[in-house]
Design an enzyme around this catalytic site. Structure first.
Site, PDB file in Angstrom:
ATOM      1  N   SER A 207       7.359   7.593   2.172  1.00 13.58           N
ATOM      2  CA  SER A 207       6.014   7.019   2.240  1.00 13.58           C
ATOM      3  C   SER A 207       5.110   7.759   3.215  1.00 13.58           C
ATOM      4  O   SER A 207       3.890   7.722   3.068  1.00 13.58           O
ATOM      5  CB  SER A 207       6.078   5.533   2.605  1.00 13.58           C
ATOM      6  OG  SER A 207       6.852   5.324   3.766  1.00 13.58           O
ATOM      7  N   HIS A 253       2.951   5.768   8.319  1.00 11.73           N
ATOM      8  CA  HIS A 253       1.987   5.742   7.227  1.00 11.73           C
ATOM      9  C   HIS A 253       0.641   6.317   7.649  1.00 11.73           C
ATOM     10  O   HIS A 253       0.034   7.114   6.925  1.00 11.73           O
ATOM     11  CB  HIS A 253       1.811   4.311   6.726  1.00 11.73           C
ATOM     12  CG  HIS A 253       2.966   3.832   5.887  1.00 11.73           C
ATOM     13  ND1 HIS A 253       2.908   2.675   5.143  1.00 11.73           N
ATOM     14  CD2 HIS A 253       4.196   4.355   5.675  1.00 11.73           C
ATOM     15  CE1 HIS A 253       4.054   2.501   4.502  1.00 11.73           C
ATOM     16  NE2 HIS A 253       4.851   3.508   4.824  1.00 11.73           N
TER      17      HIS A 253
END
Length: 304
Positions: A207, A253
Site C-alpha cells: 500500500s 500511506h
C-alpha cells in the site's frame, strides 16, 4: 537423350524451388513461402528484418517504450512477485497466515517468519533475546516490506489497486519508468514508517507503493491535460480510510503518496525528448539520495 538443365531462377532460401518472384528491395529470387507483402511488391525475410531494425520504437509521452508499456510486463511481474511471496509466507506460517488472525474486521492473517524477517522494523528485541531492525543493519527491510502482506485479503486489496492503476501508468510511462515510480513510492512510504513510527512498530504491504500510484495518476493526468476530478474522491476516501483504521500505517500511506507524487512529477515534467531521460534519471537519483539520507539520520537517532 538427356534434358537440358532448367534456367529458371530458384529461391535463394530454398534452392529446390523454382520461382519467378523476386524481392522488391534486394531483387533476389524468392518463393511464395518466403515473400512478405510490402508497400511496393514483396520483400524477403532478410530485408524485412533489416527494415525492422532500422525503425525507431514508438515512445510514450514521457519517453518510455510504448509497445512494452501497453503489454503491462512490469505490472504483471510486480503482482507475480507479491503473490509468490504470499505463497511462501503461507507455506511457512500455515492457514493462519491466510486470514482469521484478527485486525481489519478479523480478516488479516498472522505474521510469519517471512514477514518477521522482512517487514519495516526500526529496532526491537525478539523473544529469543536477539535484536533486529533496520538500525541493526537490516536495511533490506525498507525494500522487502513492500512485497509482504498480512493475509490474502491484505494482498488482494493492494493487487486490485496495482492492476487498475498500474496498467494505465505503465502505458503512459513505459515499464522501466513505471517500475522506478513504484519502487520509489514504496521505498518512500517505508522510510516514512521508519522515521515516524516507534522503532518497535512493524509494518508491511504494497500500500505504500499503491498510494504513490494514486498520487502519480493525479500528476500524470494533470501533465497530459486530462480530467483529474474523478481521482480526487479516490484520494480522499483512501486517506479517510487510512486515518480511521488503527491497524493501518498512516506514515507509510502518506509517505508513499508524497514520494509517488514527487517521482511522478520528475518523470512527467522533465521536458521534451532532448536530454529528458538524463533529467529523469538524475531527478530519481536525488529522490533516492534523500530517502537514504533520512534513513541514515533515523538510524543515528535510534542508536544515539
Amino acid at each position: 537423350m538427356s534434358e537440358a538443365p532448367s534456367t529458371s531462377p530458384v529461391c535463394y532460401r530454398h534452392p529446390e524451388r523454382e520461382t519467378l518472384l523476386s524481392c522488391s528491395r534486394c531483387e533476389r529470387p524468392i518463393c511464395t513461402s518466403c515473400m512478405n507483402d510490402a508497400s511496393v511488391g514483396h520483400q524477403c525475410p532478410d530485408c524485412v528484418r533489416e527494415g525492422q531494425r532500422g525503425q525507431r520504437q514508438a515512445v510514450t509521452a514521457f519517453g518510455g517504450n510504448l509497445a512494452a508499456g501497453r503489454a503491462g510486463y512490469a505490472t504483471r511481474a510486480i503482482i507475480g512477485v507479491n503473490v509468490l511471496v504470499m505463497v511462501a509466507s503461507v507455506i511457512l506460517g500455515g492457514p493462519k497466515a491466510i486470514a482469521g488472525a484478527g485486525g481489519f474486521f478479523g480478516l488479516l492473517g498472522n505474521g510469519t517468519s517471512l514477514t518477521d524477517a522482512g517487514e519495516v522494523l526500526g529496532w526491537a528485541y525478539y523473544a529469543d533475546h536477539s535484536v533486529h531492525g533496520i538500525a541493526e543493519g537490516e536495511w533490506y527491510r525498507l525494500f522487502t516490506a513492500m512485497f509482504l502482506h498480512y493475509g490474502v485479503v491484505h494482498l488482494l486489496l493492494n493487487m486490485m489497486v496495482l492492476w487498475q492503476l498500474g496498467r494505465y501508468l505503465e502505458t503512459v510511462l513505459g515499464p522501466i519508468r513505471f517500475t522506478v515510480l513504484y519502487l520509489l513510492a514504496g521505498l518512500g512510504g517505508n522510510v516514512a514508517c521508519y522515521v515516524f513510527q516507534a522503532p518497535n512498530q512493524a509494518s508491511a504491504g504494497a500500500s505504500t507503493a499503491t498510494f504513490g500510484l494514486m498520487a502519480a495518476m493525479f500528476v500524470v493526468n494533470r501533465r497530459l491535460k486530462l480530467d483529474v476530478t474523478q481521482l480526487i474522491p479516490l484520494l480522499v476516501v483512501n486517506l479517510i480510510f487510512t486515518f480511521s483504521m488503527s491497524q493501518i500505517s498512516k506514515a507509510g500511506h502518506v509517505g508513499g503518496l508524497v514520494f509517488g507524487a514527487i517521482t511522478a512529477a520528475v518523470l512527467a515534467y522533465a521536458g521534451t525528448a532532448k536530454n529528458r531521460t538524463i533529467r529523469q534519471a538524475v531527478g530519481c537519483a536525488l529522490i533516492l539520495a534523500v530517502l537514504i539520507g533520512a534513513a541514515v539520520w533515523r538510524t543515528s537517532d535510534i542508536l544515539g
